[in-house]
Motif scaffolding. Structure first.
Motif, short mmCIF file in Angstrom:
data_model
loop_
_atom_site.label_atom_id
_atom_site.label_comp_id
_atom_site.label_asym_id
_atom_site.label_seq_id
_atom_site.Cartn_x
_atom_site.Cartn_y
_atom_site.Cartn_z
N LYS A 77 -10.75 -2.00 -2.82
CA LYS A 77 -10.16 -2.84 -1.77
C LYS A 77 -11.18 -3.30 -0.74
O LYS A 77 -10.97 -4.31 -0.05
CB LYS A 77 -9.03 -2.09 -1.07
N ARG A 93 -7.61 -4.11 7.07
CA ARG A 93 -6.76 -2.93 7.09
C ARG A 93 -7.13 -2.09 8.32
O ARG A 93 -8.30 -1.88 8.61
CB ARG A 93 -6.98 -2.07 5.84
N GLU A 135 0.83 -1.20 0.00
CA GLU A 135 0.00 0.00 0.00
C GLU A 135 0.87 1.26 0.00
O GLU A 135 0.52 2.26 -0.62
CB GLU A 135 -0.94 -0.01 1.20
N GLU A 174 -7.61 1.52 -4.24
CA GLU A 174 -8.16 2.22 -3.09
C GLU A 174 -9.68 2.21 -3.08
O GLU A 174 -10.31 2.26 -2.01
CB GLU A 174 -7.64 3.67 -3.08
N TYR A 177 1.87 1.68 -3.44
CA TYR A 177 0.69 2.09 -4.20
C TYR A 177 0.45 3.59 -4.10
O TYR A 177 0.26 4.28 -5.11
CB TYR A 177 -0.53 1.33 -3.70
N TYR A 178 0.49 4.11 -2.88
CA TYR A 178 0.23 5.54 -2.69
C TYR A 178 1.37 6.40 -3.22
O TYR A 178 1.16 7.55 -3.62
CB TYR A 178 -0.05 5.83 -1.21
N ILE A 208 -3.31 2.56 6.94
CA ILE A 208 -3.71 3.24 5.70
C ILE A 208 -3.28 4.70 5.73
O ILE A 208 -2.76 5.23 4.76
CB ILE A 208 -5.23 3.12 5.49
#
Length: 236
Positions: free
Chosen positions: A136, A143, A5, A133, A8-9, A148
């Protein structure tokens, strides 16, 4: 998943990933627009001869009446949804089962389009990952809000992702190379193309018999492959 993640961000904050995403959306959309319009107009989708393994399929599909038109409308609608930013995710979701079916069909019939359909499928998967996002929540992963929020704190960057695009280029090359060697014999898109491929074959006579079986005798692909194996054994 926290590290994934985080990556990803980081990607979501990189303008180069955004450019690549737009390119994928546009390319996939234009891959469906022509075929969708052809089906809506009721015209035959391909110039493949009727005796070609995939030609059999398209001929039968063309005779299904309004179902053929329905598929065209679905393809055109999916393409439009992909192009519009607000509906791009819905377009990607609708695109996936269609391109997966097309890709498997191309491999099943040994169609020359296996390379492009594979790349289209991979591009579609990328688009689904790009909107991770938003999707998910339907995935079976737990999560915590803390994890996050921590992943989202990474600052935006305009640094060019050499590793990612190097991987994209390597994937394209790998798909092309694998598709060159995955099948010992292919029917091609026409009798001439099929016979031209016999020149570089280890078993030219068996390959020509295969082409004759497909295009002149009009036998099913499995039957022609069986006869090809028998002819190949005799030619050894």
């Amino acid at each position: 998943m926290t590290k994934l993640e985080q990556y990803y961000y980081e990607a979501k904050g990189n303008k180069w990933f955004h450019y690549f995403t737009v390119c994928c959306r546009v390319a996939l959309a234009f891959g469906f627009i022509p075929s969708g319009i052809v089906k809506i107009m009721g015209e035959r989708f391909t110039a493949l001869p009727a005796n070609h393994p995939l030609g059999h399929y398209f001929d039968a599909l063309h005779q299904t009446g309004f179902y053929y038109t329905f598929i065209g409308v679905g393809q055109l609608l999916t393409a439009i949804l992909l192009i519009i930013p607000r509906t791009a995710l819905l377009g990607a979701i609708m695109y996936f089962p269609a391109i997966l079916n097309i890709c498997i069909l191309a491999y099943a019939t040994r169609f020359e389009g296996t390379r492009i359909t594979t790349l289209m499928l991979l591009a579609n998967i990328y688009l689904l990952c790009w909107d991770y996002e938003r999707i998910k929540y339907v995935l079976p992963f737990k999560r915590s809000n803390t994890e996050i929020d921590a992943a989202k704190k990474k600052a935006s960057t305009s640094k060019f992702p050499f590793a990612f695009f190097g991987g994209v280029l390597a994937t394209v090359v790998l798909v092309i190379v694998i598709n060159i060697f995955i099948f010992e014999v292919r029917p091609g898109n026409s009798l001439i193309e099929c016979e031209n491929g016999c020149v570089d074959s280890k078993y030219p006579k068996a390959s020509k018999e295969f082409c004759n079986c497909i295009y002149n005798q009009g036998k099913p692909l499995d039957k022609c492959l069986e006869e090809y194996k028998q002819a190949k054994e005799k030619e050894k």
